[in-house]
Design a protein around this motif. Structure first.
Motif, short mmCIF file in Angstrom:
data_model
loop_
_atom_site.label_atom_id
_atom_site.label_comp_id
_atom_site.label_asym_id
_atom_site.label_seq_id
_atom_site.Cartn_x
_atom_site.Cartn_y
_atom_site.Cartn_z
N GLU A 59 -6.52 -3.76 3.40
CA GLU A 59 -6.11 -5.14 2.58
C GLU A 59 -6.77 -6.34 3.41
O GLU A 59 -7.83 -6.48 2.15
CB GLU A 59 -4.31 -4.88 2.43
CG GLU A 59 -4.37 -3.70 1.38
CD GLU A 59 -2.42 -3.86 1.85
OE1 GLU A 59 -2.02 -3.09 0.42
OE2 GLU A 59 -1.64 -4.99 1.70
N GLU A 60 -6.41 -5.48 4.01
CA GLU A 60 -7.22 -7.10 4.76
C GLU A 60 -9.48 -7.31 5.50
O GLU A 60 -9.36 -7.42 5.08
CB GLU A 60 -6.98 -6.94 6.66
CG GLU A 60 -5.79 -6.72 7.09
CD GLU A 60 -5.53 -8.23 6.89
OE1 GLU A 60 -5.41 -8.64 6.06
OE2 GLU A 60 -3.75 -8.51 7.24
N LYS A 61 -9.75 -5.73 4.73
CA LYS A 61 -11.36 -6.01 4.27
C LYS A 61 -11.25 -6.54 2.97
O LYS A 61 -12.13 -7.02 2.56
CB LYS A 61 -11.54 -4.53 4.56
CG LYS A 61 -12.05 -3.81 5.87
CD LYS A 61 -12.64 -2.32 5.67
CE LYS A 61 -11.79 -1.42 6.84
NZ LYS A 61 -12.14 -0.16 5.98
N VAL A 111 1.19 -11.65 14.57
CA VAL A 111 0.01 -12.29 13.35
C VAL A 111 0.45 -12.47 12.40
O VAL A 111 0.19 -13.72 11.72
CB VAL A 111 -1.39 -11.42 13.48
CG1 VAL A 111 -2.54 -12.22 12.74
CG2 VAL A 111 -1.77 -11.19 14.71
N GLU A 112 1.11 -11.67 11.17
CA GLU A 112 0.89 -11.67 9.86
C GLU A 112 2.44 -12.99 9.80
O GLU A 112 2.14 -13.48 8.45
CB GLU A 112 1.56 -10.46 9.17
CG GLU A 112 0.94 -9.23 10.09
CD GLU A 112 -0.60 -9.25 8.57
OE1 GLU A 112 -0.47 -10.44 7.74
OE2 GLU A 112 -1.04 -8.79 8.46
N GLU A 113 3.34 -12.56 10.65
CA GLU A 113 4.02 -13.96 10.51
C GLU A 113 3.25 -15.51 10.33
O GLU A 113 4.02 -16.14 9.66
CB GLU A 113 5.03 -13.90 11.34
CG GLU A 113 6.26 -15.06 11.41
CD GLU A 113 7.22 -15.15 12.92
OE1 GLU A 113 8.19 -14.84 12.59
OE2 GLU A 113 7.14 -15.73 13.69
N GLU A 147 0.66 -10.14 0.82
CA GLU A 147 0.05 -9.02 1.53
C GLU A 147 0.52 -8.83 2.80
O GLU A 147 1.05 -8.33 3.56
CB GLU A 147 -1.13 -8.53 0.47
CG GLU A 147 -0.98 -8.52 -0.73
CD GLU A 147 -2.78 -7.70 -1.13
OE1 GLU A 147 -2.79 -7.43 -1.93
OE2 GLU A 147 -3.46 -7.83 -0.47
N GLU A 148 0.24 -10.45 3.36
CA GLU A 148 0.10 -11.03 4.77
C GLU A 148 1.97 -9.73 4.88
O GLU A 148 2.70 -10.14 5.88
CB GLU A 148 -0.69 -12.34 4.81
CG GLU A 148 -1.38 -12.47 4.63
CD GLU A 148 -2.50 -12.31 5.30
OE1 GLU A 148 -2.72 -10.57 5.80
OE2 GLU A 148 -3.66 -11.95 4.93
N LEU A 149 2.86 -11.05 3.84
CA LEU A 149 3.88 -10.86 4.48
C LEU A 149 4.55 -9.08 4.41
O LEU A 149 5.63 -8.93 5.15
CB LEU A 149 5.36 -11.92 3.62
CG LEU A 149 4.55 -13.24 3.91
CD1 LEU A 149 5.59 -14.53 3.08
CD2 LEU A 149 5.08 -13.45 5.53
N HIS A 150 3.94 -8.35 3.85
CA HIS A 150 4.54 -7.00 3.23
C HIS A 150 4.14 -6.49 4.96
O HIS A 150 4.51 -5.51 5.52
CB HIS A 150 3.24 -6.85 1.49
CG HIS A 150 4.04 -5.34 2.02
ND1 HIS A 150 3.54 -4.26 1.74
CD2 HIS A 150 4.97 -4.47 1.97
CE1 HIS A 150 3.43 -3.09 1.55
NE2 HIS A 150 4.57 -3.48 1.33
N HIS A 151 3.27 -6.16 5.34
CA HIS A 151 2.07 -6.26 6.25
C HIS A 151 3.10 -6.81 7.42
O HIS A 151 3.67 -5.76 8.23
CB HIS A 151 1.02 -6.59 6.72
CG HIS A 151 -0.14 -6.75 6.22
ND1 HIS A 151 -1.82 -7.45 5.91
CD2 HIS A 151 -0.41 -5.82 4.99
CE1 HIS A 151 -2.04 -6.36 5.28
NE2 HIS A 151 -1.71 -6.09 4.66
N HIS A 152 3.83 -7.85 7.57
CA HIS A 152 4.76 -8.24 8.67
C HIS A 152 6.16 -7.59 8.76
O HIS A 152 6.40 -6.70 9.54
CB HIS A 152 5.13 -9.77 8.45
CG HIS A 152 6.54 -10.61 9.26
ND1 HIS A 152 7.78 -9.90 8.16
CD2 HIS A 152 6.30 -10.85 10.22
CE1 HIS A 152 8.72 -10.54 9.52
NE2 HIS A 152 8.02 -10.95 10.06
FE LIG Z 1 -2.52 -8.72 7.11
#
Ligand SMILES: [Fe+2]
Ligand SMILES: [Fe+2]
Length: 187
Positions: A59-61, A111-113, A147-152
């Protein structure tokens, strides 16, 4: 800035500067995220959390591709610190992964937070300026934020809180990321 009815909006030049700042810093952030997960994969790729990290990395890519595209479209040069950020982010990912999967997940949460909060600040800034003019960018940043919050949350679900010295680790990582954000917004 000037006033339209009850709203203050940016002059065209200020709007351009705002968009440039946002794209440059977000490109740097997504580059950093890509390298963090690459570092985590290098250490934990074969472990029980390998597939979980790999999914976030994929997802980051895609986020990085999105930011590359936006940078080209809007003629925004990358931060001059991109090569340094890349190396530092890989070291952060690999270094925390060496503390074990909990360390890697604590890094992800930290990081994601911060990035989620940062995307929210940008969404607010763009909405305050002009929701219509920034419609596409708002849509993109909202998706990335989610998506970042999902990673968090994935980090929390995978024992981030059990990392050694979790609070100190999170504090130091977020401090470093805040510094990188400040730099990438300007240069
Ligand atoms: Fe992320
Ligand atoms: Fe991302």
């Amino acid at each position: 800035m000037f006033r339209v009815g009850a709203r203050f909006v940016h002059t065209p030049a200020a709007r351009k500067a705002l968009i440039e700042k946002i794209i440059r810093v977000d490109h740097a952030g997504e580059l950093g995220a890509d390298r963090i997960y690459a570092g985590q994969m290098a250490v934990l790729g074969g472990s029980s959390v390998g597939s979980i990290i790999k999914k976030m990395w994929e997802e980051e890519k895609e986020h990085l591709d999105t930011m590359e595209r936006l940078a080209v479209q809007n003629n925004v040069p990358h931060t001059v610190f991109a090569p340094i950020f890349s190396v530092a982010a890989f070291a952060l990912g690999a270094g925390t992964a060496m503390l074990g999967k909990e360390g890697a997940m604590a890094c992800t949460v930290a990081v994601e937070e911060l990035i989620g909060r940062h995307y929210n600040d940008q969404l607010k800034e763009l909405l305050e300026d002009d929701p219509e003019a920034h419609k596409e960018l708002l849509k993109t940043l909202t998706r990335l934020r989610d998506e970042e919050l999902h990673h968090h949350d994935t980090g929390l679900e995978n024992d981030a809180l059990k990392a050694p010295m979790y609070d100190a680790l999170k504090f130091v990582i977020q401090l470093g990321c805040k510094g990188a954000i400040k730099i990438a917004e300007k240069l």
